[in-house]
Design a protein around this motif. Structure first.
Motif, short mmCIF file in Angstrom:
data_model
loop_
_atom_site.label_atom_id
_atom_site.label_comp_id
_atom_site.label_asym_id
_atom_site.label_seq_id
_atom_site.Cartn_x
_atom_site.Cartn_y
_atom_site.Cartn_z
N MET A 1 0.84 -1.19 0.00
CA MET A 1 0.00 0.00 0.00
C MET A 1 0.88 1.24 0.00
O MET A 1 1.92 1.28 0.63
N SER A 2 0.44 2.29 -0.73
CA SER A 2 1.17 3.55 -0.77
C SER A 2 1.12 4.22 0.59
O SER A 2 0.24 3.96 1.42
N GLY A 3 2.09 5.13 0.81
CA GLY A 3 2.10 5.86 2.07
C GLY A 3 0.84 6.67 2.27
O GLY A 3 0.31 6.76 3.38
N ASP A 4 0.32 7.26 1.18
CA ASP A 4 -0.91 8.04 1.29
C ASP A 4 -2.09 7.16 1.67
O ASP A 4 -2.95 7.56 2.45
N GLY A 5 -2.13 5.92 1.12
CA GLY A 5 -3.21 5.00 1.44
C GLY A 5 -3.20 4.60 2.90
O GLY A 5 -4.24 4.52 3.55
N LEU A 6 -2.01 4.31 3.42
CA LEU A 6 -1.90 3.96 4.83
C LEU A 6 -2.28 5.13 5.72
O LEU A 6 -3.00 4.96 6.72
N THR A 7 -1.85 6.32 5.35
CA THR A 7 -2.17 7.51 6.15
C THR A 7 -3.67 7.74 6.20
O THR A 7 -4.24 8.03 7.26
N ALA A 8 -4.33 7.57 5.06
CA ALA A 8 -5.78 7.78 5.02
C ALA A 8 -6.51 6.73 5.85
O ALA A 8 -7.44 7.05 6.61
N THR A 58 -4.97 -5.88 7.44
CA THR A 58 -4.69 -5.33 6.11
C THR A 58 -3.36 -4.58 6.06
O THR A 58 -2.63 -4.67 5.06
N HIS A 59 -3.02 -3.86 7.13
CA HIS A 59 -1.92 -2.89 7.05
C HIS A 59 -0.74 -3.18 7.96
O HIS A 59 0.18 -2.35 8.04
N ALA A 60 -0.70 -4.34 8.64
CA ALA A 60 0.35 -4.57 9.64
C ALA A 60 1.75 -4.44 9.06
O ALA A 60 2.64 -3.86 9.68
N ALA A 61 1.98 -4.98 7.87
CA ALA A 61 3.32 -4.91 7.27
C ALA A 61 3.73 -3.47 7.02
O ALA A 61 4.87 -3.07 7.31
N ALA A 62 2.80 -2.68 6.48
CA ALA A 62 3.11 -1.28 6.21
C ALA A 62 3.30 -0.49 7.50
O ALA A 62 4.16 0.40 7.58
N VAL A 63 2.52 -0.81 8.52
CA VAL A 63 2.67 -0.16 9.82
C VAL A 63 4.06 -0.43 10.38
O VAL A 63 4.76 0.49 10.83
N TYR A 64 4.47 -1.69 10.36
CA TYR A 64 5.78 -2.03 10.92
C TYR A 64 6.89 -1.37 10.12
O TYR A 64 7.87 -0.86 10.70
N ASP A 65 6.77 -1.36 8.81
CA ASP A 65 7.80 -0.72 7.99
C ASP A 65 7.90 0.77 8.27
O ASP A 65 9.00 1.34 8.32
N ARG A 66 6.76 1.41 8.49
CA ARG A 66 6.80 2.85 8.79
C ARG A 66 7.44 3.08 10.16
O ARG A 66 8.26 4.00 10.31
N LEU A 67 7.09 2.29 11.14
CA LEU A 67 7.62 2.49 12.48
C LEU A 67 9.12 2.20 12.56
O LEU A 67 9.83 2.79 13.39
N THR A 68 9.59 1.29 11.72
CA THR A 68 11.00 0.88 11.78
C THR A 68 11.81 1.38 10.59
O THR A 68 12.95 0.93 10.40
#
Length: 438
Positions: A1-8, A58-68
């Motif tokens: 997912m794009s950064g904008d998609g995760l943010t939304a 849906t977003h756990a992988a993107a969440v972890y990548d953003r946090l780390t």
């Protein structure tokens, strides 16, 4: 997912959680709620937890990548949860919310740790993100790094409720929570991990030894006790940390004993696996609950002839760490169920004890037996064979998958009605710190 998609998606979750949790502020504290108010609060939490779980699924992988920062930052459990609370409002409790929870007994808490359980379950379920986190949690603690030069020079570190001392080839880690029969609490577990790190980091040590020190408790005055497991008084008074104790103990301290330290993400490290050493456990008097769990990762277990083991998970109301994952491999399914589900106590002299104990000796011969075990395990070929045995016994991905489910199951158990009903049985003070005769 794009950064904008995760943010939304994260913004939508934050708004929904804030709106749905708003009525909680108008309710009394948990213990003062009427039956109707308890039902309304439970419904709110149920809906919000479903929203969090759905978002993370849906977003756990993107969440972890953003946090780390794409798995370039190595954040421990507490730091990761705090970063998630800041970056994704409503996903996990904030530090302020957790501090507020600490002001209450377990029965009076709102149950915010369950939201942390949801978070860690979904992260650990992922092979890449979860695998990265499992590796990160085997990094040496900053405190151990700071103590290491002095420990190398003196061969001894007094940590409070735990001491570690180099004697010849061995690093002796000793529990000293005397008034509580070596029951585990937040402080002891933190110190225990530091001690394990020092043993693994010190090049002069080839074998770790774990033992309990002599007691000051009137009933066991002067006797060594291995461990009475979790401090039930602290548990029921809300003083056992979910991340700092219940998760960190398994993913940090015990994982380091079993798998060794990580390579801290350095791809050029040779050899590719981290620093590990064999461990000996010396069981005096009893190993209850968490104490028995520790034996499952040991390379040699020596028990005094008058000692016993037990895993009274059903009585305590919680999940006994990774024992449900490891125990059956050693004892077979039937004995594992008798221990975990039935509360069976196994004395060192029973035939079934040999499934968990390598050697049973006269209590007066324990010191000599430990010395002999250290001498054998210090042999050069032990480490390579230990590692190959472990790779066959417990692949790290299987451990990661178990810990994912454990994270949520244990968080939910902390707020089970049977656990909360026990609060009134425990008062502060050494005489009630642990019920050991079951």
């Amino acid at each position: 997912m794009s950064g904008d998609g995760l943010t939304a998606a994260a913004h939508a979750l934050a708004v929904e959680i804030r709106t749905r949790e708003a009525p909680l502020a108008a309710l009394p504290s948990r213990s003062g709620r009427s039956e109707d108010e308890q039902g309304r609060a439970a419904a709110i939490h149920r809906v919000c937890r479903g929203l969090r779980a759905s978002f993370l699924r849906t977003h756990a992988a993107a969440v972890y990548d953003r946090l780390t920062a794409g798995r370039t930052r190595r954040l421990g459990l507490t730091a990761l949860a705090e970063a998630a609370a800041e970056a994704f409002p409503g996903l996990v409790p904030t530090r302020a919310e957790l501090d507020e929870e600490l002001r209450h007994t377990q029965a009076e808490k709102e149950g915010r740790e369950i939201d942390q359980g949801i978070f860690f379950r979904e992260i650990l379920r992922l092979p890449e993100a979860g695998g990265h986190l499992v590796d990160v949690l085997r990094d040496p603690t900053p405190r151990a790094r700071g103590l290491l030069p002095d420990f190398r020079a003196t061969g001894r570190a007094e940590l409070g409720k735990v001491t570690v001392e180099r004697r010849g080839d061995a690093g002796h880690v000793t529990f000293h929570n005397e008034s509580c029969l070596n029951a585990e609490d937040n402080e002891l577990i933190a110190q225990f991990e530091i001690a394990v790190d020092l043993v693994l980091l010190d090049d002069g040590i080839r074998v770790g030894v774990l033992r309990g020190g002599p007691m000051t408790h009137p009933r066991y005055q002067g006797r060594r006790i291995f461990s009475a497991g979790v401090n039930l008084a602290d548990l029921h008074h809300g003083r056992i940390s979910f991340t700092g104790f219940l998760l960190q103990r398994e993913l940090g301290c015990i994982s380091k004993m079993y798998r060794g330290l990580s390579t801290e993400g350095r791809p050029d490290t040779f050899p590719a696996h981290g620093t590990e050493k064999p461990w000996v456990a010396a069981v005096d008097t009893f190993a209850i609950g968490g104490g028995a769990q520790l034996l499952l990762v040991m390379d040699k277990v020596i028990a005094a002839a008058d000692s016993y083991l037990s895993l009274p998970a059903a009585q305590e109301g919680i999940v006994p760490g990774a024992a449900n994952f490891r125990l059956g491999r050693l004892t077979g399914d039937r004995v594992a169920r008798q221990l975990v589900l039935g509360g069976r106590k196994i004395w060192a002299g029973e035939p079934d004890a040999r499934l968990l104990v390598d050697e049973v000796v006269d209590p007066r011969a324990m010191d000599r037996a430990v010395e002999e075990a250290v001498a054998r395990l210090a042999a050069p070929a032990v480490l390579a064979n230990r590692r190959m045995l472990r790779l066959s016994e417990e692949p790290v991905d299987a451990f990661r998958s178990y810990m994912a489910e454990f994270s949520l199951a244990q968080a939910q158990r902390l707020y089970g009605e049977d656990v909360l009903d026990k609060v009134g049985r425990f008062t502060t003070g050494p005489s009630a710190a642990k019920e050991v005769v079951r």
